[in-house]
Enzyme design. Sequence first.
Site, PDB file in Angstrom:
ATOM      1  N   VAL B  96       0.836  -1.198   0.000  1.00 21.34           N
ATOM      2  CA  VAL B  96       0.000   0.000   0.000  1.00 21.34           C
ATOM      3  C   VAL B  96       0.870   1.247   0.000  1.00 21.34           C
ATOM      4  CG1 VAL B  96      -2.020  -1.046   1.077  1.00 21.34           C
ATOM      5  CG2 VAL B  96      -0.153  -0.185   2.508  1.00 21.34           C
ATOM      6  N   HIS B 138       3.854  -2.522   5.162  1.00 19.51           N
ATOM      7  CA  HIS B 138       4.371  -2.354   3.798  1.00 19.51           C
ATOM      8  C   HIS B 138       3.732  -3.333   2.823  1.00 19.51           C
ATOM      9  CE1 HIS B 138       6.804  -5.871   4.584  1.00 19.51           C
ATOM     10  NE2 HIS B 138       7.161  -5.310   5.730  1.00 19.51           N
ATOM     11  N   GLU B 139       2.744  -4.093   3.303  1.00 20.63           N
ATOM     12  CA  GLU B 139       2.051  -4.980   2.356  1.00 20.63           C
ATOM     13  C   GLU B 139       0.631  -4.494   2.128  1.00 20.63           C
ATOM     14  OE1 GLU B 139       2.758  -9.149   2.553  1.00 20.63           O
ATOM     15  OE2 GLU B 139       4.662  -8.892   3.571  1.00 20.63           O
ATOM     16  N   MET B 140      -0.334  -4.884   2.973  1.00 22.85           N
ATOM     17  CA  MET B 140      -1.710  -4.427   2.765  1.00 22.85           C
ATOM     18  C   MET B 140      -2.159  -3.439   3.841  1.00 22.85           C
ATOM     19  SD  MET B 140      -3.168  -8.083   1.561  1.00 22.85           S
ATOM     20  CE  MET B 140      -4.558  -7.808   0.513  1.00 22.85           C
TER      21      MET B 140
END
Lengths: 568, 333
Positions: B96, B138-140
């Site tokens: 994201v 740092h992912e979803m």
Amino acid sequence: MKNSNLVFFSVIFFGLLGGTAVSAFYWFWFSNEKSIVIEPVLFELRSVEQAQLKALVDVNVNTFSNFDELSKQIKMGYDLLDELRLKGVDDPKAPTIIANDIFKYSALLEERMELIERFKSSLAIVRNSERFFPETVSSLLLGISRQEESATFKGDVELLAAKLKEYMLTPDDGRKVRMLSKLDELSDHLNAFPQIEGAKQDFFGHYRLLVERHPQKNELFSTIFNSKISQPLDNILINLNIHDRNNNNKNKNIFMFILCGYILIMMLLMFVVGKLLKPDTTKELLVMKERLRRYARELKRLRELKDGEVKADTGDNFNELKQMSATIEHEINTPLGYLKSNVEMLSMTFDQIKECINLLDPKSKNESIISEMKNSGLINDIPEVFGDVFGGVSHIQNVLGSIKSFTSKPIGDRSAIDIHNVLDNVVRMTHRDMDKNIEIERDFSAVDPVFNGYPSQVTQLFINLMNNAYDAIEESDEYTGNIKILTKNISRTQISIAISDNGAGMTNEIKGRVFQAFYTTKEPGKGTGLGMSVVQNIVNHHKAKIKVSSEVAKGTVIQVIFPKESKI
Amino acid sequence: MNCTKYFFLMTSRPVVLSWVTFTLTFFSFYPVVCYSDLNEPIKPVPLTVPYDKNLASLGQKLFSDKNLSNDRTVSCSSCHILGDGGDDGKRFPVGVKDTLGTINSPTVYNTRFNFKQTWSGQFDELKDQVDMPIQEDHEMGSTWPGLIARLYEDKDYPDMFKRIFGESIKREHVKKAIAEFQLSLITPNAPFDKYLNGDSSAINQLEKDGYKYFKKYGCISCHQGISVGGNMFQLFGVINNYFQERGEDIRKSDLGRYNITGREQDKHVFKVPSLRMVEHTAPYFHDGSMKTLKEAVDAMFRYQLGRSAPEDHKEAIVAFLKTLDGIPQGENL
């Protein structure tokens, strides 16, 4: 009464029903109650443990093996441990003591599975290096020997390789340190030859790796196999069983309390019911008890009365009779003596008077009186009168004699009596000449005819019996009389004498009164009525027994049984 | 369980097991002769696997739903592109707000054969692993309450969850559905699998040689099983230190399993990745440092095997590795 029974049985019925219900309640709710069910998981874990070890051995021995099976078993191990913790620890019903065991066990198993993971890594590396190391050695030696300068290190390389091989078999920390220092030394030396850099790096890299990891791998392997994780697993099972059993015991105690309380309540209930039912029954019982008591009193009184009468009959009255008889005998016998002698004297004098009268001249002055006396027959009748008087007196004397024998003590001493002699004498003494033909049959079959007794009394006894027999025959309508005398030893201590006749016999009424004194069926003046009384007296005196059996118009059998050793 | 039964079970189980083991060992001589082709350290991917279809289709919908991310820009399938080997083809995934991830995204294919999930083996189960990418910043970068609230806004999800689970949407249900979809993702019918199953013409001579070298040089020690890897941990840099020679700073993600266990011996230890779909999952390694398969094989030879090999051997190995790619298969694929 019926109503109370119904209540009583219904109380018992509902009591049993309630008891059954309580027991059933116990069985359904308390018995065999398990806190947690983890046995299947534990058994599964046990098999997974073993499968892990088996897979471990498989991958260890097989060069081209895969870790799929081992990984699968380890994954299953973790899953099962999660399940075990969920059921055995997180469950609110789980006993705390088990939780400790489960933590201990799962820690051990997790540690072992972690070790297996490390072993997998080590195995992969060490296996490669082991396989590749000889190649590195040969390539390094080849590289070294190409140049004369470096060829001097050939021996060192070979020695190090040999040492490594030895070290892999028997790991030793001291040797390891020495080997590594030597390796560093050699490495420094060989740095001077860049041509063999690749081969050198391979050799040193794998050498170091084998020195570090090979013993580690083996140690891991043995650690995994020696980890004792079956004991904690057993502990879980054992502690769980103990806990459940204790728990069930506790439940059992609760059940016992419930049961005891129930029994107490039932007893109380029955007591109350009994109390409610009691008044009726007790009243009836009391009445019946009172009645029974009255009956018992009455019965006792009657018995006492009867006993007294019997005693009077057998004791006092008999003795009185005896005394009276003795008095009568004495009082009558003496005047009877005078009477008899005087009558005899008168009779004799009358004979003289009669002669004198016959000598008187009938033509004398008192001729008319004398002739009248002669003609009237008076003189002739008087002797008859005297005879009658004499006979009467004699009869009286007979009777008195009988009474005497009945009352007086036995004459003579006790001695051995041969009953056959006695009976012979008796038969002779009592012989009568009668119109009828009389046969006397003597059947003396007694082998031992001697017994102790008073001879005079025994003789008297049989005289009386024989006389009775004669009398009975005389009375009967039979033409021939038959008297049978039978002696017999009926046992070693008893001798029996039976006198049977075919006389008139007796009716049951007469038989009942046969021993009664002064009872007689004979013509007046003939029997004294004391014969059988005398017989009974003698029989009693000898402690003998007498049996009378008789039938009208057929005859009478009288059996006398003397004891041979009677102590009188 | 009563005493007798317990005793019987305790005593009979080892007896029965040993008997079965003996019997299988004894009779396994015959299968060895008949199916010698199969007796290889690498096993073919099964043609079908069991999973719950309804659950997997829900998972598939969630997997490609951008609502799962905080700013609705990425979905699971953004970084695990199912049409391209199950990964994103980038060195590090982009999460994201265009933030860069710290570790190369692995493929989602054949994850059911992995003994643990993620590079460091953080999760035992796929459904546990779902937590991480959804919540990672740092992912979803989502939170579960927010995510579930969003799912309620959707016109389909409430009904689907109601139908499948019989109750309202819950965190566990979402995880389970996504995991079930991942369970359905396999790549059977790879040429090498066909070869293993007896079709000797499925791969050519070069590839066969490649497999020979794969075994000979010791790659097979770690890369074996159905997934050709994915069933063990291994130190990265066994012979030579990869991280020293990489020329980059050591990141947190380079520590590998150490991040999970905190043990010194687990530093730089990673899960051995599966080589299935290896052709489509470039770049390689946890840090995505190797762009081509050849580079990766070279690196492996240097750091893991510690040996040098002729180029043609390495090329043969690369050729062999490409035969491990099967046909992607999964729910609604």
